[in-house]
Design a protein around this motif. Structure first.
Motif, PDB file in Angstrom:
ATOM      1  N   THR A 124       0.812  -1.217   0.000  1.00 34.33           N
ATOM      2  CA  THR A 124       0.000   0.000   0.000  1.00 34.33           C
ATOM      3  C   THR A 124       0.844   1.266   0.000  1.00 34.33           C
ATOM      4  O   THR A 124       0.333   2.343  -0.320  1.00 34.33           O
ATOM      5  CB  THR A 124      -0.927   0.021   1.221  1.00 34.33           C
ATOM      6  OG1 THR A 124      -0.136  -0.082   2.413  1.00 34.33           O
ATOM      7  CG2 THR A 124      -1.919  -1.137   1.174  1.00 34.33           C
ATOM      8  N   CYS A 125       2.120   1.152   0.384  1.00 33.29           N
ATOM      9  CA  CYS A 125       2.994   2.316   0.356  1.00 33.29           C
ATOM     10  C   CYS A 125       4.429   1.863   0.145  1.00 33.29           C
ATOM     11  O   CYS A 125       4.780   0.699   0.368  1.00 33.29           O
ATOM     12  CB  CYS A 125       2.874   3.152   1.638  1.00 33.29           C
ATOM     13  SG  CYS A 125       3.411   2.317   3.138  1.00 33.29           S
ATOM     14  N   GLY A 126       5.251   2.798  -0.303  1.00 30.02           N
ATOM     15  CA  GLY A 126       6.642   2.479  -0.557  1.00 30.02           C
ATOM     16  C   GLY A 126       7.496   3.727  -0.525  1.00 30.02           C
ATOM     17  O   GLY A 126       7.000   4.857  -0.603  1.00 30.02           O
ATOM     18  N   THR A 127       8.807   3.511  -0.428  1.00 28.46           N
ATOM     19  CA  THR A 127       9.770   4.600  -0.357  1.00 28.46           C
ATOM     20  C   THR A 127      10.831   4.408  -1.422  1.00 28.46           C
ATOM     21  O   THR A 127      11.359   3.297  -1.581  1.00 28.46           O
ATOM     22  CB  THR A 127      10.456   4.632   1.026  1.00 28.46           C
ATOM     23  OG1 THR A 127       9.457   4.767   2.042  1.00 28.46           O
ATOM     24  CG2 THR A 127      11.434   5.791   1.114  1.00 28.46           C
ATOM     25  N   ALA A 128      11.143   5.462  -2.151  1.00 27.96           N
ATOM     26  CA  ALA A 128      12.218   5.397  -3.137  1.00 27.96           C
ATOM     27  C   ALA A 128      13.555   5.285  -2.419  1.00 27.96           C
ATOM     28  O   ALA A 128      13.862   6.078  -1.527  1.00 27.96           O
ATOM     29  CB  ALA A 128      12.186   6.632  -4.023  1.00 27.96           C
ATOM     30  N   ILE A 129      14.364   4.287  -2.789  1.00 25.96           N
ATOM     31  CA  ILE A 129      15.644   4.092  -2.116  1.00 25.96           C
ATOM     32  C   ILE A 129      16.831   4.235  -3.069  1.00 25.96           C
ATOM     33  O   ILE A 129      17.965   4.410  -2.617  1.00 25.96           O
ATOM     34  CB  ILE A 129      15.715   2.725  -1.405  1.00 25.96           C
ATOM     35  CG1 ILE A 129      15.498   1.580  -2.405  1.00 25.96           C
ATOM     36  CG2 ILE A 129      14.701   2.664  -0.276  1.00 25.96           C
ATOM     37  CD1 ILE A 129      15.734   0.200  -1.800  1.00 25.96           C
TER      38      ILE A 129
END
Length: 322
Positions: free
Chosen positions: A270-275
């Motif tokens: 449902t959510c994510g972070t650019a790494i």
């Protein structure tokens, strides 16, 4: 076919240079990606005029590439880069866009683009075992992902996905069903849906939508077709193509940007972070990605040039993000 790919081409020429991939950590300085696969080649040629789009790799070190030009399937050894066509296509009107190999490495599931075809081919003999016609005159069957019990296919010009049921040994069923996309899904006037994957917990599907919020990642309930936008912060995916999920790390190929954006997702997707962002001077409009060992393999589609029977194509490998 020309209309189908018009939205995916780059207006200017892209320079092709040699060199190592660059990983740009979020907020950090780009660094050279170190090879971790010994002496195996980090690039190898595909047949002239092939026009690759999709790639799939099973549990053995062989990559399978589909041809837009003819519908051929090319298999290449990752250890040597050498390969051959293992399945003869049906011609330009029957391309292969996306493809996936099953877990037993017996079957290939093929997306037929504007032909409206979903095909299943035998890996050993190369013979087509099943062909299904789906959608309408505007259908473009783009990408495919296999889940327990089904193969799922995207349609780039219509707000719907296709479900092909699979048996216990991944054998295809007799009927493809259509699941309309609703919820947050917005269908543009042109190319909208692209790559497809599973969420880390396996309960839903992830899809690229090139229209919503400048290019978004969508989480789709496979039972209902309800789509919800995944919260990935300020990251936009206007050129998002193939998706590759490894654990909770999602690789999003941004073809026209010659880059791969890397996101860390939560379990439900449902959510994510650019790494990180992977760039490489060898990229020539990469479209899709598949993994083997600690590497990611991508075909260069070269959508920025007018294809001819003599146009050269290749695939390149970069290291996974750790």
């Amino acid at each position: 076919m020309q209309r189908s790919f018009a939205r995916r081409r780059v207006l200017g020429a892209v320079a092709a240079l040699g060199g190592a991939a660059l990983l740009s950590p979020l907020g950090g300085v780009a660094r050279a990606a170190e090879s971790t696969s010994g002496r195996w080649p980090t690039s190898f040629p595909l047949p002239d005029g092939f026009r690759p789009e999709g790639v799939t790799i099973g549990s053995s070190p062989y990559a399978y590439f589909g041809s837009i030009a003819s519908g051929d399937i090319h298999r290449a050894s990752l250890a040597t880069g050498q390969g051959r066509v293992i399945s003869q296509g049906l011609g330009a009107e029957h391309p292969v866009i996306g493809l996936k190999i099953d877990r037993r490495e017996r079957l290939l599931f093929l997306s037929g683009g504007a032909s409206r075809e979903i095909r299943v081919a035998d890996v050993r003999s190369g013979k087509l075992l099943r062909t299904f016609s789906v959608g309408s005159d505007t259908t473009f069957v783009n990408d495919v992902i296999l889940t327990p019990g089904a193969a799922w296919f995207t349609d780039s010009f219509t707000a719907q996905i296709y479900r092909l049921p699979l048996g216990r040994h991944d054998e295809p069923g007799d009927k493809v069903t259509t699941v309309p996309l609703t919820g947050d899904w917005e269908q543009g006037t042109g190319f909208t849906a692209n790559g497809i994957e599973r969420t880390p917990d396996g309960r839903a599907l992830l899809m690229v939508n090139t229209v919503v919020e400048g290019g978004s990642l969508m989480r789709v309930d496979p039972r209902t077709g309800v789509a919800r936008r995944v919260d990935i912060g300020d990251t936009e995916l206007p050129n998002g193509d193939g998706l590759l999920l490894l654990g909770r790390i999602l690789y999003v190929v941004q073809q026209q940007q010659n880059a791969v954006d890397v996101l860390r997702l939560n379990e439900s997707g449902t959510c994510g972070t650019a790494i990180a962002r992977i760039t490489d001077p060898r990229f020539k409009i990469p479209t899709t990605a598949a993994a083997w060992g600690e590497r990611i393999y991508l075909p260069n589609a070269r959508f920025d040039v007018t294809p001819t029977p003599d146009t050269t194509y290749d695939a390149v490998a970069v290291d996974q993000v750790r």
